[in-house]
Design a protein around this motif. Structure first.
Motif, PDB file in Angstrom:
ATOM      1  N   LEU A 187      70.613  45.408  83.312  1.00  0.00           N
ATOM      2  CA  LEU A 187      71.552  46.526  83.262  1.00  0.00           C
ATOM      3  C   LEU A 187      72.022  46.815  81.840  1.00  0.00           C
ATOM      4  O   LEU A 187      72.538  47.905  81.569  1.00  0.00           O
ATOM      5  CB  LEU A 187      72.763  46.232  84.153  1.00  0.00           C
ATOM      6  CG  LEU A 187      72.491  46.181  85.661  1.00  0.00           C
ATOM      7  CD1 LEU A 187      73.732  45.702  86.399  1.00  0.00           C
ATOM      8  CD2 LEU A 187      72.062  47.543  86.184  1.00  0.00           C
ATOM      9  N   LEU A 213      68.832  51.737  80.987  1.00  0.00           N
ATOM     10  CA  LEU A 213      69.667  51.713  82.191  1.00  0.00           C
ATOM     11  C   LEU A 213      71.129  51.923  81.857  1.00  0.00           C
ATOM     12  O   LEU A 213      71.858  52.578  82.613  1.00  0.00           O
ATOM     13  CB  LEU A 213      69.480  50.381  82.927  1.00  0.00           C
ATOM     14  CG  LEU A 213      68.137  50.187  83.633  1.00  0.00           C
ATOM     15  CD1 LEU A 213      68.068  48.804  84.280  1.00  0.00           C
ATOM     16  CD2 LEU A 213      67.926  51.265  84.689  1.00  0.00           C
ATOM     17  N   ARG A 214      71.563  51.373  80.745  1.00  0.00           N
ATOM     18  CA  ARG A 214      72.980  51.480  80.374  1.00  0.00           C
ATOM     19  C   ARG A 214      73.403  52.937  80.228  1.00  0.00           C
ATOM     20  O   ARG A 214      74.500  53.326  80.639  1.00  0.00           O
ATOM     21  CB  ARG A 214      73.217  50.716  79.060  1.00  0.00           C
ATOM     22  CG  ARG A 214      74.569  50.929  78.419  1.00  0.00           C
ATOM     23  CD  ARG A 214      75.686  50.331  79.250  1.00  0.00           C
ATOM     24  NE  ARG A 214      76.985  50.630  78.695  1.00  0.00           N
ATOM     25  CZ  ARG A 214      77.704  51.704  78.980  1.00  0.00           C
ATOM     26  NH1 ARG A 214      77.241  52.613  79.838  1.00  0.00           N
ATOM     27  NH2 ARG A 214      78.881  51.896  78.431  1.00  0.00           N
ATOM     28  N   LEU A 227      74.062  54.782  83.703  1.00  0.00           N
ATOM     29  CA  LEU A 227      75.151  54.351  84.573  1.00  0.00           C
ATOM     30  C   LEU A 227      76.500  54.812  84.043  1.00  0.00           C
ATOM     31  O   LEU A 227      76.750  54.765  82.836  1.00  0.00           O
ATOM     32  CB  LEU A 227      75.164  52.823  84.688  1.00  0.00           C
ATOM     33  CG  LEU A 227      74.002  52.168  85.445  1.00  0.00           C
ATOM     34  CD1 LEU A 227      74.114  50.650  85.329  1.00  0.00           C
ATOM     35  CD2 LEU A 227      73.990  52.581  86.903  1.00  0.00           C
ATOM     36  N   TRP A 235      78.876  50.306  85.233  1.00  0.00           N
ATOM     37  CA  TRP A 235      78.258  49.288  84.378  1.00  0.00           C
ATOM     38  C   TRP A 235      79.222  48.151  84.086  1.00  0.00           C
ATOM     39  O   TRP A 235      78.865  46.969  84.157  1.00  0.00           O
ATOM     40  CB  TRP A 235      77.795  49.932  83.072  1.00  0.00           C
ATOM     41  CG  TRP A 235      77.244  48.928  82.092  1.00  0.00           C
ATOM     42  CD1 TRP A 235      75.977  48.434  82.047  1.00  0.00           C
ATOM     43  CD2 TRP A 235      77.964  48.284  81.038  1.00  0.00           C
ATOM     44  NE1 TRP A 235      75.850  47.531  81.024  1.00  0.00           N
ATOM     45  CE2 TRP A 235      77.064  47.408  80.388  1.00  0.00           C
ATOM     46  CE3 TRP A 235      79.276  48.367  80.576  1.00  0.00           C
ATOM     47  CZ2 TRP A 235      77.438  46.635  79.300  1.00  0.00           C
ATOM     48  CZ3 TRP A 235      79.654  47.590  79.495  1.00  0.00           C
ATOM     49  CH2 TRP A 235      78.732  46.738  78.869  1.00  0.00           C
ATOM     50  N   HIS A 285      78.903  44.302  85.080  1.00  0.00           N
ATOM     51  CA  HIS A 285      78.865  43.347  83.968  1.00  0.00           C
ATOM     52  C   HIS A 285      79.820  42.174  84.205  1.00  0.00           C
ATOM     53  O   HIS A 285      79.624  41.084  83.659  1.00  0.00           O
ATOM     54  CB  HIS A 285      79.242  44.063  82.670  1.00  0.00           C
ATOM     55  CG  HIS A 285      78.668  43.416  81.455  1.00  0.00           C
ATOM     56  ND1 HIS A 285      77.334  43.452  81.132  1.00  0.00           N
ATOM     57  CD2 HIS A 285      79.252  42.691  80.473  1.00  0.00           C
ATOM     58  CE1 HIS A 285      77.119  42.795  80.014  1.00  0.00           C
ATOM     59  NE2 HIS A 285      78.270  42.320  79.587  1.00  0.00           N
TER      60      HIS A 285
END
Length: 446
Positions: A148, A153-154, A157, A162, A166
């Motif tokens: 992620l 991908l970051r 989102l 995220w 996290h």
């Protein structure tokens, strides 16, 4: 104006240099201890399992480093800066990923070799052992978090999603701690090993709980922050004035930022880092934000008198790091907010401000900046338009030198969009401005 003590440092070790040396000393000392404990312990049942144990103890050490990097320890944060600690956290995280994967693969391969069976059957068998199962779960969580955290991908989102995912890192830490506690080949291999790992883990967990939970809760209970006023600065910019008790005891400096939550207006998990747009003088705090996200766009509707939950202050974008009597402050867009706060400090030396905006109508807090620059006898250059007045990039080395001929004799503070900051730093490098005189910080949360 507020007074900044010891604004210019000469002939002494810079705070950031001292903090980095202390950090590296801590890292090296712990690596030496871990190596000594590993070499003094018994070898594994075969060479592959010995390699697995080597990577396992180093994965545990990297997890501890990750805890400390996200603990928001005030001493470290004010000297190194949240942005740099975040970068370190990211790179340590990817190093941790490969260390954990190597450890896990080596464990399965080692026992498969020992039992003369396939790695698949060995994996299933190990999953039935509590200590191994906890390690597998921790490794799986770390892999998910690392995936992620990749840029692709970051960017897709929403920040809240995220950030929430996290937080699974804490679950991985807990699983890893119990895994190591149950795994007798490391945690309890000897009395010195047991004492070392207990002390290290307790220190790391204590730092995390203090910096991320205890200190913010205590400060909010003590200061009781509330919204005093909401003032529109333009169509898409608003300032929020915050008051509270004993604000003279809040250790905030001009240039720093806080993480703000407005629980009566937004959900408690919605938070944003906003710079202090006025120097904290003990009477109140002010943030100024542009409507670019869900939280910032709704600040106009925050009710006067409502509670505010404030984390911080954070950041090293302060006069603590001044090395020269004269300063150049460069801001882009809403990045003027910490620069405007720095202007309010009563520091010695000539000051020049470069303020980059599309048009004068987009210049947030322009009148305040003009007044403060005039009060200090400085100069303000408002840089508008797509390429600058002379048709060249406004922050190219030639442009910077033309606007500020003595730039190499100044401390340079830079705050603005990433592309602008990159361009400024490139121009400063071309002009050979010493790195110790350049101060730039990207405000973000980790």
């Amino acid at each position: 104006m507020t007074t900044a003590s010891k604004a210019v440092r000469t002939g002494t070790v810079l705070p950031v240099a001292a903090a980095r040396r202390a950090t590296w000393a801590f890292v090296i000392a712990n690596v030496v201890v871990v190596e000594a404990l590993f070499l003094s312990a018994d070898a594994g049942k075969n060479q592959v399992l010995t390699v697995a144990r080597f990577f396992g103890v180093h994965a545990a050490l990297l997890l501890v480093f990750q805890l400390l990097l996200v603990a928001r320890l005030p001493w470290l944060d004010r000297r190194i800066g949240t942005d740099r600690l975040t970068v370190w956290h990211r790179w340590v995280g990817f190093l941790l990923l490969w260390t954990v994967l190597t450890h896990a693969t080596s464990v399965v391969l080692g026992y498969a070799t020992l039992d003369d069976t396939s790695m698949g059957k060995t994996f299933v068998a190990l999953s039935g052992v509590p200590a191994s199962l906890l390690g597998m779960l921790a490794a799986a969580v770390i892999v998910v978090i690392a995936g992620l955290s990749t840029r692709a991908l970051r960017r897709r989102l929403p920040y809240e999603v995220w950030h929430g995912l996290h937080l699974l890192l804490y679950i991985a830490l807990g699983l890893s701690f119990v895994h190591q506690l149950l795994e007798t080949t490391t945690f309890t291999s000897s009395a010195p090993a047991t004492a070392y790992w207990w002390i290290l883990w307790l220190f790391a967990f204590g730092a995390l709980l203090t910096g991320r939970l205890a200190l913010p809760l205590w400060r909010n209970a003590y200061h009781r922050f509330r919204v005093a006023a909401v003032v529109p600065e333009s169509d898409d910019v608003v300032s929020v004035y915050v008051t509270g008790r004993h604000l003279d005891k809040l250790p905030a400096r001009a240039g720093q930022f806080c993480i703000w939550r407005f629980p009566g207006h937004h959900h408690w998990w919605l938070a944003n880092p906003f710079s202090l747009s006025a120097a904290p003088g003990g009477q109140g705090l002010r943030l100024t934000a542009k409507a670019v996200g869900r939280t910032s766009a709704g600040l106009r509707g925050v009710a006067v008198g409502s509670r505010v939950f404030v984390e911080g202050p954070y950041g090293a974008f302060t006069s603590l790091h001044r090395t020269r009597p004269k300063a150049l402050l460069i801001a882009g867009g809403v990045g003027i907010t910490p620069v405007r706060a720095l202007l309010e400090e009563r520091t010695s030396g000539d000051v020049v401000v470069l303020y980059r905006v599309r048009s004068e109508a987009d210049a947030v807090l322009l009148d305040e900046v003009r007044d403060l620059v005039a009060l200090r006898g400085g100069r303000l250059h408002l840089l508008t338009g797509p390429t600058g007045e002379y048709g060249v990039a406004p922050f190219a080395a030639s442009s910077l030198h033309r606007l500020v001929p003595d730039i190499i004799e100044r401390d340079v503070y830079v705050c603005g969009p990433p592309a602008m900051t990159k361009a400024v730093l490139g121009g400063l490098r071309d002009l050979r401005v010493p790195a110790r005189q350049v101060h730039a910080e990207k405000f973000s949360m980790a």
